[in-house]
Design an enzyme around this catalytic site. Structure first.
Site, mmCIF file in Angstrom:
data_model
loop_
_atom_site.group_PDB
_atom_site.id
_atom_site.type_symbol
_atom_site.label_atom_id
_atom_site.label_comp_id
_atom_site.label_asym_id
_atom_site.label_seq_id
_atom_site.Cartn_x
_atom_site.Cartn_y
_atom_site.Cartn_z
ATOM 1 N N ASP A 126 -26.348 4.251 10.400
ATOM 2 C CA ASP A 126 -25.816 3.555 11.565
ATOM 3 C C ASP A 126 -26.071 2.064 11.359
ATOM 4 O O ASP A 126 -26.992 1.662 10.651
ATOM 5 C CB ASP A 126 -26.447 4.084 12.857
ATOM 6 N N GLY A 148 -25.896 -1.479 15.778
ATOM 7 C CA GLY A 148 -25.236 -1.852 17.035
ATOM 8 C C GLY A 148 -25.903 -1.221 18.251
ATOM 9 O O GLY A 148 -26.166 -1.888 19.257
ATOM 10 N N GLY A 177 -20.444 4.516 22.348
ATOM 11 C CA GLY A 177 -20.520 4.091 23.743
ATOM 12 C C GLY A 177 -20.551 5.213 24.752
ATOM 13 O O GLY A 177 -20.310 4.977 25.940
ATOM 14 N N ASP A 233 -24.666 13.343 15.537
ATOM 15 C CA ASP A 233 -26.090 13.104 15.307
ATOM 16 C C ASP A 233 -26.731 13.018 16.674
ATOM 17 O O ASP A 233 -26.067 12.665 17.649
ATOM 18 C CB ASP A 233 -26.324 11.778 14.572
ATOM 19 N N CYS A 261 -35.410 31.205 11.183
ATOM 20 C CA CYS A 261 -36.136 30.089 10.549
ATOM 21 C C CYS A 261 -37.562 30.500 10.196
ATOM 22 O O CYS A 261 -38.085 31.490 10.702
ATOM 23 C CB CYS A 261 -36.117 28.848 11.441
ATOM 24 N N CYS A 306 -40.044 30.931 13.151
ATOM 25 C CA CYS A 306 -39.900 32.155 13.936
ATOM 26 C C CYS A 306 -40.284 33.398 13.134
ATOM 27 O O CYS A 306 -40.712 34.408 13.698
ATOM 28 C CB CYS A 306 -38.476 32.276 14.468
ATOM 29 N N HIS A 366 -37.723 24.477 13.538
ATOM 30 C CA HIS A 366 -36.969 25.458 14.327
ATOM 31 C C HIS A 366 -35.776 24.819 15.040
ATOM 32 O O HIS A 366 -34.661 25.336 14.987
ATOM 33 C CB HIS A 366 -37.879 26.157 15.343
HETATM 34 N N1 PRF Z 1 -22.791 2.701 18.470
HETATM 35 C C1 PRF Z 1 -23.583 2.843 17.361
HETATM 36 N N2 PRF Z 1 -24.490 3.822 17.255
HETATM 37 C C2 PRF Z 1 -24.630 4.681 18.289
HETATM 38 C C3 PRF Z 1 -23.856 4.587 19.462
HETATM 39 C C4 PRF Z 1 -22.869 3.552 19.561
HETATM 40 O O1 PRF Z 1 -22.140 3.384 20.546
HETATM 41 C C5 PRF Z 1 -24.294 5.620 20.311
HETATM 42 C C6 PRF Z 1 -23.813 5.899 21.664
HETATM 43 N N3 PRF Z 1 -24.019 7.216 22.077
HETATM 44 C C7 PRF Z 1 -25.299 6.303 19.626
HETATM 45 N N4 PRF Z 1 -25.492 5.733 18.420
HETATM 46 N N5 PRF Z 1 -23.437 1.978 16.357
HETATM 47 ZN ZN ZN Z 2 -36.672 29.531 14.657
#
Ligand code: PRF
Ligand code: ZN
Length: 376
Positions: free
Chosen positions: A97, A100, A220, A270, A310, A313, A339
């Site tokens: 990521d 941001g 967002g 994620d 897993c 468990c 888990h």
């Molecule tokens: N922008 C970036 N990473 C993020 C988000 C986003 O809007 C969000 C919003 N749920 C999670 N991770 N760059």
């Molecule tokens: Zn498990």
């Protein structure tokens, strides 16, 4: 279909009664079967787990964060050791990521301008600048397989002018990120913004999909919105994105959120929830969430989830896990993280099989009903 030198994405099957897709993403560090969940490894580690653990769980791709990694250990280290794969001992795909979202949610003394975001480092209190170019430079040093553009994330229910300003700056920064890319072996995804307003989402998807990105994220959301708004925006946004590119819903969410978004045609997810809750002693099971620290678990000589395959468990009881948490033993969060991530990955594997069988809509309905029955 081949998108760029960095990535190819093939759709193998589409569900009959929903927009769910079953695909394969080919990266320089291996294949990812979609829909997929990415474990969050913010600081080049999924806290408490080794890459071997991640492989056992069925993890295919790990997410790292530019914001944290630029402050520590910093770009020079990554350049010296040849990138994040060698550094953390994970040879599979990595997505980073851009920073941001962390600028929005974590940064102190932050000032945003057209150039980028200035903020104070939590490691040494010095001021840093994160611009679109600097984020790409850092992600290039990290050597992730998929990079994200630096975007402007604001509360999804902000007033229209605030949402529009954030969205338009996100578009300008997306263009600058494309221009700043130097390594054609690394894919780059854009991020659709626009809060909970359909007209802005439409405009954002229109502007960004006119540029040659390898994939598109829906950003967002899960920042102030209710579940119904989030679902509406996810369905609405996903339909505006090109069918032949991967779609990634950022930072979302619960198993129910994932089931809904897969039906909308989202391929990648994620979320910190499975690992974050594990550290508090909360486990996801087929019959709802279990708080292991609660009294009755002290005497529960039964597996955490009888249906789960897993290692946690198979080998340990709820009573043992309860004991570990009561003693603050680090093995507790580790076993529950294993888990919870297994639970998310098994859900994705089941979803993939259901899409292949053309039965996803019925599968998701059944799962969602089971979740609702146990959680309300
Ligand atoms: N922008 C970036 N990473 C993020 C988000 C986003 O809007 C969000 C919003 N749920 C999670 N991770 N760059
Ligand atoms: Zn498990």
């Amino acid at each position: 279909m081949t998108l760029s030198a960095a990535l190819s994405f093939d759709i193998k099957a589409v569900d009959v009664a929903s927009n769910a897709r079953r695909g394969t993403l080919q990266t320089g560090h291996g294949r990812v079967e979609t829909p997929t969940f990415m474990a969050v490894g913010t600081r080049a580690t999924v806290t408490g787990l080794t890459p071997a653990d991640l492989a056992d769980i069925g993890a295919q791709v790990v997410l790292g964060n530019t914001y944290h990694l630029m402050l520590r250990p910093g770009p020079e280290l990554f350049r010296r050791v040849g990138g994040i794969h060698a550094f953390m001992g994970w040879s599979g795909p990595v997505l980073t990521d851009s920073g941001g979202y962390q600028i929005f949610s974590l940064a102190e003394d932050r000032t945003l301008s057209e150039r980028g975001a200035r903020f104070r480092s939590y490691t040494d209190q010095r001021m840093h600048m994160l611009s679109p170019e600097r984020s790409i430079e850092m992600q290039t040093a990290i050597g992730s397989d998929i990079m994200m553009v630096l975007d402007v994330c604001v509360d999804s229910r902000s007033d229209e002018a605030t949402l529009r300003d954030a969205m338009e700056r996100t578009h300008r920064w997306a263009k600058r990120s494309l221009d700043a890319r130097t390594n054609p072996a690394q894919a780059l995804f854009a991020i659709v913004q626009g809060g909970v307003r359909r007209e802005l989402r439409k405009e954002s998807a229109g502007v960004l999909t006119a540029m040659p990105f390898d994939g598109f994220a829906i950003g967002g959301l899960a920042v102030g919105d209710a579940r119904a708004e989030r679902e509406d925006m996810t369905h609405f946004s996903a339909e505006l994105l090109p069918r032949d590119r991967p779609r990634y819903l950022m930072g979302v969410g619960t198993p129910a959120d994932l089931l809904e978004a897969i039906a909308a045609g989202v391929d990648m997810f994620d979320c910190i929830l499975p690992t974050h809750l594990a550290w508090q002693g909360t486990a996801f099971t087929g019959t709802g969430r279990v708080r292991l620290t609660r009294g009755p678990n002290a005497q529960a000589d039964v597996p955490l989830d009888a249906e789960c395959t897993c290692s946690t468990c198979r080998l340990y009881s709820r009573a043992y896990l309860h004991h570990l948490f009561k003693c603050s033993e680090p093995l507790g969060p580790r076993l529950v993280s294993l888990h919870n991530l297994h639970h998310y990955h098994a859900l994705m594997a089941e979803a993939r099989r259901a899409i292949e069988a053309g039965t996803y809509a019925a599968f998701a309905k059944r799962k969602l009903e089971a979740i609702d029955r146990h959680e309300h």
